[in-house]
Design a protein around this motif. Structure first.
Motif, PDB file in Angstrom:
ATOM      1  N   HIS A 193       0.814  -1.216   0.000  1.00 16.73           N
ATOM      2  CA  HIS A 193       0.000   0.000   0.000  1.00 16.73           C
ATOM      3  C   HIS A 193       0.849   1.268   0.000  1.00 16.73           C
ATOM      4  O   HIS A 193       0.301   2.360  -0.143  1.00 16.73           O
ATOM      5  N   ALA A 194       2.159   1.146   0.175  1.00 11.93           N
ATOM      6  CA  ALA A 194       3.039   2.319   0.134  1.00 11.93           C
ATOM      7  C   ALA A 194       3.070   2.850  -1.289  1.00 11.93           C
ATOM      8  O   ALA A 194       3.047   2.093  -2.257  1.00 11.93           O
ATOM      9  N   LYS A 195       3.134   4.170  -1.426  1.00  8.21           N
ATOM     10  CA  LYS A 195       3.127   4.798  -2.746  1.00  8.21           C
ATOM     11  C   LYS A 195       4.407   5.586  -2.955  1.00  8.21           C
ATOM     12  O   LYS A 195       4.877   6.267  -2.056  1.00  8.21           O
ATOM     13  N   GLN A 196       4.946   5.472  -4.157  1.00  8.28           N
ATOM     14  CA  GLN A 196       6.135   6.248  -4.498  1.00  8.28           C
ATOM     15  C   GLN A 196       5.753   7.709  -4.598  1.00  8.28           C
ATOM     16  O   GLN A 196       4.702   8.058  -5.134  1.00  8.28           O
ATOM     17  N   ILE A 197       6.597   8.569  -4.041  1.00  9.23           N
ATOM     18  CA  ILE A 197       6.348  10.004  -4.145  1.00  9.23           C
ATOM     19  C   ILE A 197       7.472  10.640  -4.947  1.00  9.23           C
ATOM     20  O   ILE A 197       8.568  10.096  -5.050  1.00  9.23           O
ATOM     21  N   TYR A 198       7.170  11.774  -5.490  1.00  2.00           N
ATOM     22  CA  TYR A 198       8.132  12.512  -6.328  1.00  2.00           C
ATOM     23  C   TYR A 198       8.338  13.886  -5.734  1.00  2.00           C
ATOM     24  O   TYR A 198       7.378  14.590  -5.449  1.00  2.00           O
ATOM     25  N   PHE A 199       9.579  14.263  -5.555  1.00  2.00           N
ATOM     26  CA  PHE A 199       9.898  15.605  -5.058  1.00  2.00           C
ATOM     27  C   PHE A 199      10.281  16.485  -6.210  1.00  2.00           C
ATOM     28  O   PHE A 199      10.825  16.093  -7.178  1.00  2.00           O
TER      29      PHE A 199
END
Length: 113
Positions: free
Chosen positions: A107-113
């Motif tokens: 359920h973890a989601k990749q994030i983008y900075f």
């Protein structure tokens, strides 16, 4: 100069959306929706070319994230690297290292900075 160009381009992309939401709020007479000066009632997608952040270091492994080891946002909102997520996963479960929440690592989601 690149920063000024990016800010200008971001403003040009966001302005039509903001003008549209202002018009909708006025038409529906829901002026209380937008109450804080520093808060937008909507999210505006500015595209990948406007994504900037210096670095993100995983607080668990103390390593800078990369494309092969991206930052992952857990359900509880905490962010760790994918490598840390994999190391903390035990029998298909993950306990957040910062709070007591137990969750499924998928359920973890990749994030983008």
């Amino acid at each position: 100069m690149i920063i000024i160009n990016t800010l200008f381009a971001s403003g040009c992309m966001a302005l039509p959306v903001l003008m549209n939401i202002k018009q909708v709020i006025e038409q529906r007479q829901c002026s209380g929706v937008w109450t804080h000066k520093d808060e937008l009632p909507i999210e505006i997608d500015l595209g990948k070319k406007c994504w900037y952040h210096s670095v993100f270091a995983c607080p668990i492994l103390r390593q800078q994230t990369s494309e092969s080891n991206p930052p992952m946002k857990l359900i509880c909102g905490h962010v760790i690297s994918r490598d840390a997520l994999n190391k903390l996963t035990n029998a298909g479960k993950l306990k957040c290292p910062y709070c007591p929440m137990e969750q499924n690592p998928s359920h973890a989601k990749q994030i983008y900075f």
